[in-house]
Design a protein around this motif. Structure first.
Motif, PDB file in Angstrom:
ATOM      1  N   ALA A   1       4.725   4.764 -16.800  1.00 35.08           N
ATOM      2  CA  ALA A   1       5.344   3.469 -17.077  1.00 35.08           C
ATOM      3  C   ALA A   1       4.343   2.345 -16.802  1.00 35.08           C
ATOM      4  O   ALA A   1       4.411   1.666 -15.774  1.00 35.08           O
ATOM      5  N   PRO A   2       3.420   2.101 -17.725  1.00 34.62           N
ATOM      6  CA  PRO A   2       2.302   1.177 -17.465  1.00 34.62           C
ATOM      7  C   PRO A   2       2.728  -0.255 -17.168  1.00 34.62           C
ATOM      8  O   PRO A   2       1.988  -0.989 -16.512  1.00 34.62           O
ATOM      9  N   GLU A   3       3.896  -0.663 -17.636  1.00 36.78           N
ATOM     10  CA  GLU A   3       4.282  -2.066 -17.467  1.00 36.78           C
ATOM     11  C   GLU A   3       5.271  -2.284 -16.328  1.00 36.78           C
ATOM     12  O   GLU A   3       5.856  -3.355 -16.186  1.00 36.78           O
ATOM     13  N   VAL A   4       5.482  -1.261 -15.531  1.00 35.65           N
ATOM     14  CA  VAL A   4       6.458  -1.391 -14.457  1.00 35.65           C
ATOM     15  C   VAL A   4       5.990  -2.419 -13.434  1.00 35.65           C
ATOM     16  O   VAL A   4       4.784  -2.643 -13.252  1.00 35.65           O
ATOM     17  N   GLU A   5       6.919  -3.068 -12.810  1.00 31.05           N
ATOM     18  CA  GLU A   5       6.584  -3.966 -11.703  1.00 31.05           C
ATOM     19  C   GLU A   5       6.445  -3.104 -10.451  1.00 31.05           C
ATOM     20  O   GLU A   5       7.375  -2.392 -10.063  1.00 31.05           O
ATOM     21  N   LEU A   6       5.284  -3.183  -9.820  1.00 34.40           N
ATOM     22  CA  LEU A   6       4.913  -2.178  -8.817  1.00 34.40           C
ATOM     23  C   LEU A   6       4.931  -2.729  -7.399  1.00 34.40           C
ATOM     24  O   LEU A   6       4.381  -3.794  -7.120  1.00 34.40           O
ATOM     25  N   LEU A   7       5.557  -1.982  -6.506  1.00 31.25           N
ATOM     26  CA  LEU A   7       5.476  -2.229  -5.068  1.00 31.25           C
ATOM     27  C   LEU A   7       4.809  -1.009  -4.439  1.00 31.25           C
ATOM     28  O   LEU A   7       5.124   0.128  -4.804  1.00 31.25           O
ATOM     29  N   VAL A   8       3.899  -1.242  -3.501  1.00 34.87           N
ATOM     30  CA  VAL A   8       3.247  -0.122  -2.811  1.00 34.87           C
ATOM     31  C   VAL A   8       3.423  -0.291  -1.315  1.00 34.87           C
ATOM     32  O   VAL A   8       2.955  -1.279  -0.730  1.00 34.87           O
ATOM     33  N   GLY A   9       4.103   0.663  -0.710  1.00 35.74           N
ATOM     34  CA  GLY A   9       4.280   0.661   0.743  1.00 35.74           C
ATOM     35  C   GLY A   9       3.567   1.849   1.357  1.00 35.74           C
ATOM     36  O   GLY A   9       3.665   2.970   0.865  1.00 35.74           O
ATOM     37  N   LYS A  10       2.824   1.579   2.411  1.00 36.21           N
ATOM     38  CA  LYS A  10       2.128   2.666   3.104  1.00 36.21           C
ATOM     39  C   LYS A  10       3.015   3.145   4.256  1.00 36.21           C
ATOM     40  O   LYS A  10       3.250   2.400   5.214  1.00 36.21           O
ATOM     41  N   VAL A  11       3.498   4.363   4.147  1.00 35.10           N
ATOM     42  CA  VAL A  11       4.372   4.926   5.179  1.00 35.10           C
ATOM     43  C   VAL A  11       3.813   6.232   5.734  1.00 35.10           C
ATOM     44  O   VAL A  11       4.379   6.799   6.664  1.00 35.10           O
ATOM     45  N   LEU A  12       2.725   6.697   5.126  1.00 35.97           N
ATOM     46  CA  LEU A  12       1.996   7.857   5.642  1.00 35.97           C
ATOM     47  C   LEU A  12       0.590   7.389   5.991  1.00 35.97           C
ATOM     48  O   LEU A  12      -0.006   6.600   5.262  1.00 35.97           O
ATOM     49  N   SER A  13       0.070   7.889   7.075  1.00 39.37           N
ATOM     50  CA  SER A  13      -1.249   7.450   7.528  1.00 39.37           C
ATOM     51  C   SER A  13      -2.339   7.996   6.619  1.00 39.37           C
ATOM     52  O   SER A  13      -2.108   8.885   5.794  1.00 39.37           O
ATOM     53  N   ASP A  14      -3.545   7.481   6.818  1.00 40.25           N
ATOM     54  CA  ASP A  14      -4.686   8.040   6.096  1.00 40.25           C
ATOM     55  C   ASP A  14      -4.867   9.519   6.419  1.00 40.25           C
ATOM     56  O   ASP A  14      -5.450  10.268   5.637  1.00 40.25           O
TER      57      ASP A  14
END
Lengths: 71, 457
Positions: free
Chosen positions: B258-271
């Motif tokens: 879905a290239p045009e999706v509005e994107l949120l990125v949450g980091k909930v797992l560590s590196d």
């Protein structure tokens, strides 16, 4: 100390902060109040868990599962 | 490298558990001599606890042959394996012994006599390819496994790189010039797919400088103490790419559903590739507050009993018009007669659980099967083998395996259906499952079948 996840019941879904205050007053350390999903994260002595389960507005208290991994 | 994603609580010394003896990519069997049976990895309370532990092991379990990490390196060693290998800098000890000794060790660990934080089965790990291993002098199969095991421990503690979920590099030959095999299988062709729909990917973050993803997210947040949203692991970037990679990537075929999706990125797992429940829940809360219609969770714990929290949170999300999509899990080894089980949070009846299929649309060897608990079922399947997507490290792309890779396909498809028909929440769930393409596989393995995109016309 044990990390616990406290799920607030539907009747208190709009009063999550109030439940969190009760959790804190009971002796737990509240680490997060998640209003949108109706969850309170806290740490406490394991012996306090049963008491927390009896607080008004608390649907469930579960010891936090800590080993989440990418799948 | 690959690693067994199954995390049994403690090895049954008679069951041979804990060995990653199949990585799903047809790796050749170990050469002779056969590696010794897997042992047990103890995580100490601190590096200074090693001396006390070795005394207890000698007194309580009869294990007295001790080597330290200072003995590692310097080329191949003999096949005689020390009973106790202490990795002092890591605060870890690897124990080998006969089944009786490991049984006694199990009892001592459970009763707290050893004073260790964790006792887990030793994993035998496999490299992704021959080029990742030293070739001179030649190493036998066991030493290769040992090398990888130590590398994995170091990676988990220090500066991990690479996916840690049973992932496996694949050739990518299943893709064509235009689309990855996965996008072709699910019918994701529309370059404007996902417009007006918000999807949150909660994982190890994102490589913000990746040329395909730079500036792509509307909002980012890290819930991992001390770590930014920048993805030093790679897993999160791969998942973000599958959801929202561009219609015309910098290199290779299109891989974003879905290239045009509005994107949120949450980091909930560590590196390092792990996370606490509190971080994950905080991420879900953040995503919903920021208007996510779909939340993609390529993560889980091998806990068979559904948890009340996710049952309720999933329901509350549905009532808000949001859909939680989660990986069923990689704890199966079907080729060895172990179908696995759907873990948490995917085993909540209010969270859509996603299985993985390969390019032949057969269920992946590692993909977990529905369990017996209420809600612990697979709901739908998606491409999860040899899935090409963005990667933080050169060459910028990686083909890899996992129900983690299937999950963002479904999250992206959910965005397509939300855009197409205005479906949200429970209705969106129904659209995904009702339109899924049936597969010639048990519903316990793939649920309603292969999730697909709405077609034009």
């Amino acid at each position: 100390m044990t990390a616990v996840t406290i799920t607030v019941d539907d009747d208190h879904a709009n009063a999550v902060a109030e439940v969190a205050r009760a959790v804190g007053a009971a002796g737990a350390e509240v680490t997060a109040v998640l209003d949108t999903i109706g969850v309170v994260s806290a740490t406490c002595d394991r012996a306090l868990v049963e008491h927390l389960r009896r607080l008004p507005g608390v649907l469930a208290v579960e010891v936090e599962a800590t080993d989440y991994r990418p799948r | 490298m690959t690693t067994d994603s199954a995390r049994p609580s403690f090895p049954d010394p008679t069951a041979g558990g804990g060995t990653t003896d199949g990585d799903g990519n047809g790796s050749p069997p170990a050469r002779s001599p056969a590696p010794p049976p897997p042992g047990v990895v103890l995580t100490l309370s601190g590096p200074g606890e090693a001396a006390a532990l070795t005394r207890t092991l000698a007194d309580r379990v009869g294990l007295s042959e001790v080597a330290s990490s200072a003995d590692l390196g310097g080329g191949p060693r003999g096949h005689a394996e020390p009973e106790v290998m202490v990795l002092e800098a890591l605060g870890v000890a690897v124990i080998h012994g006969d089944p009786d000794q490991l049984g006694s060790l199990s009892v001592a660990a459970r009763t707290g006599e050893l004073g260790v934080m964790a006792a887990e089965p030793e994993l035998v790990l496999h490299a992704l390819g021959a080029t990742t291993l030293p070739t001179s002098p030649p190493l036998d199969a066991y030493l290769r496994g040992f090398h990888d095991g130590v590398s994995a421990l170091v990676a988990a503690v220090a500066a991990p790189t690479g996916a840690l979920d049973g992932a496996d590099q694949a050739s990518g030959e299943v893709d064509d010039d235009e689309l990855t095999w996965g996008l072709r299988a699910v019918g994701a062709h529309d370059p404007a797919a996902g417009a007006g729909v918000t999807v949150a990917v909660l994982d190890t973050g994102v490589a913000t400088a990746h040329p395909d993803l730079c500036g792509r997210a509307r909002a980012t947040a890290s819930f991992v103490p001390g770590e930014s949203v920048e993805d030093a692991n790679g897993h999160g970037t791969h998942c973000v790419g599958t959801v929202a990679g561009p219609a015309s990537p910098t290199s290779g075929p299109r891989y974003g559903v879905a290239p045009e999706v509005e994107l949120l990125v949450g980091k909930v797992l560590s590196d390092g590739g792990s996370g606490n429940e509190g971080w994950i829940l905080a991420g879900i809360d953040w995503a919903l507050r920021n208007g996510a219609h779909v939340v993609s969770l390529s993560l889980g714990a091998d806990v068979a009993t559904p948890r009340v929290t996710y049952e309720v949170v999933g329901q509350r999300a549905l009532e808000r018009g949001s859909l939680l999509v989660a990986a069923a899990g990689n704890n199966a080894r079907r080729s060895h007669g172990r179908p696995g089980f759907v873990g948490t949070p995917a085993n909540a009846s209010t969270v859509l659980a996603v299985a993985a299929v390969d390019p032949r649309l057969a269920v992946a060897d590692f993909s977990a099967r529905s369990g017996h608990a209420c809600g612990a079922r697979v709901d739908v399947a998606a491409p999860g083998v040899a899935v090409r997507s963005a990667w933080p490290h050169p060459p910028g792309y990686l083909a890899t395996n996992g129900t983690s890779m299937a999950t963002p396909h479904v999250a992206g498809l959910a965005a397509c259906w939300a855009q197409h028909g205005g479906h949200h929440g429970s209705e969106l769930w129904r659209r995904l499952t009702c339109t899924a393409s049936p597969l010639d596989v048990s519903a316990a393995d793939v649920g309603a079948g292969l999730a697909v995109a709405p077609q034009a016309g």
